[in-house]
Design an enzyme around this catalytic site. Sequence first.
Site, mmCIF file in Angstrom:
data_model
loop_
_atom_site.group_PDB
_atom_site.id
_atom_site.type_symbol
_atom_site.label_atom_id
_atom_site.label_comp_id
_atom_site.label_asym_id
_atom_site.label_seq_id
_atom_site.Cartn_x
_atom_site.Cartn_y
_atom_site.Cartn_z
ATOM 1 N N CYS A 26 0.809 -1.450 0.061
ATOM 2 C CA CYS A 26 0.013 -0.061 -0.245
ATOM 3 C C CYS A 26 0.773 1.305 -0.272
ATOM 4 C CB CYS A 26 -0.690 -0.117 1.252
ATOM 5 S SG CYS A 26 -1.913 -1.567 1.340
ATOM 6 N N ASP A 27 0.370 2.383 -0.584
ATOM 7 C CA ASP A 27 0.982 3.566 -0.215
ATOM 8 C C ASP A 27 0.066 4.950 -0.222
ATOM 9 O OD1 ASP A 27 3.620 4.302 -0.161
ATOM 10 O OD2 ASP A 27 3.268 6.482 -1.441
ATOM 11 N N GLN A 28 0.564 5.745 -0.334
ATOM 12 C CA GLN A 28 -0.848 7.356 -0.231
ATOM 13 C C GLN A 28 -0.174 7.887 -0.605
ATOM 14 O OE1 GLN A 28 -2.904 9.106 3.372
ATOM 15 N NE2 GLN A 28 -4.487 8.302 2.323
ATOM 16 N N ALA A 76 -3.367 3.637 -2.938
ATOM 17 C CA ALA A 76 -3.011 2.800 -3.774
ATOM 18 C C ALA A 76 -2.617 1.173 -3.762
ATOM 19 C CB ALA A 76 -2.083 3.052 -4.940
#
Length: 199
Positions: free
Chosen positions: A75-77, A112
């Site tokens: 995950c990443d933001q 994401a």
Amino acid sequence: MTTALILASGSEIRAQMLRNAGVPHRIEPARIDEQAIRLALEAEGASPRDLADALAEYKARKVSTRSPGSFVLGCDQVLAFDHKVFAKPETPEDARNQLQKLRGQRHQLLSAAVIYQDGEPVWRHVGVARLMMRELSDAYLDDYIARNWDSIRHSVGGYKIEEEGVRLFARVDGDHFTVLGLPLLELLAFLIDRGIIAS
């Protein structure tokens, strides 16, 4: 019995969302040089969406290579504002500068999520939320940062909307879970479809 889902992240809020949704998982943070990857992608002109997706993929792929058979969630933001991407503030002054730029303005949070299995991507999604920040006084921003620095330094943009940061906003358009950093509803649909969790 091996847990079918591995969260390739040390994010407590993402782990909490999975726990609250009853998704069995184990945590195995990916050790990647996010800053170097981010700078390389930005130099290539990557969009904020592609940046979030690529960082999530790097994490999932790294952990997947040593976890055969498992579904690995990366995950990443990223925060996109005025054709720029904001990172987590390194100092209280960084947080103040970011919040001063965002006050009275609209910005986007892109969260994401990518799932790998046996070194190959099997699912991905990028959720987008649009946020409108209130006009805030310098005095309030200084007090807010002083009270909350230990928490907000772990957040892109320098705020946590699940905490006092909610007071900074006039409007939020988009999925609550995406704002927190994980497109949870779409993830759950995939896990149910694959039989990883019951429906």
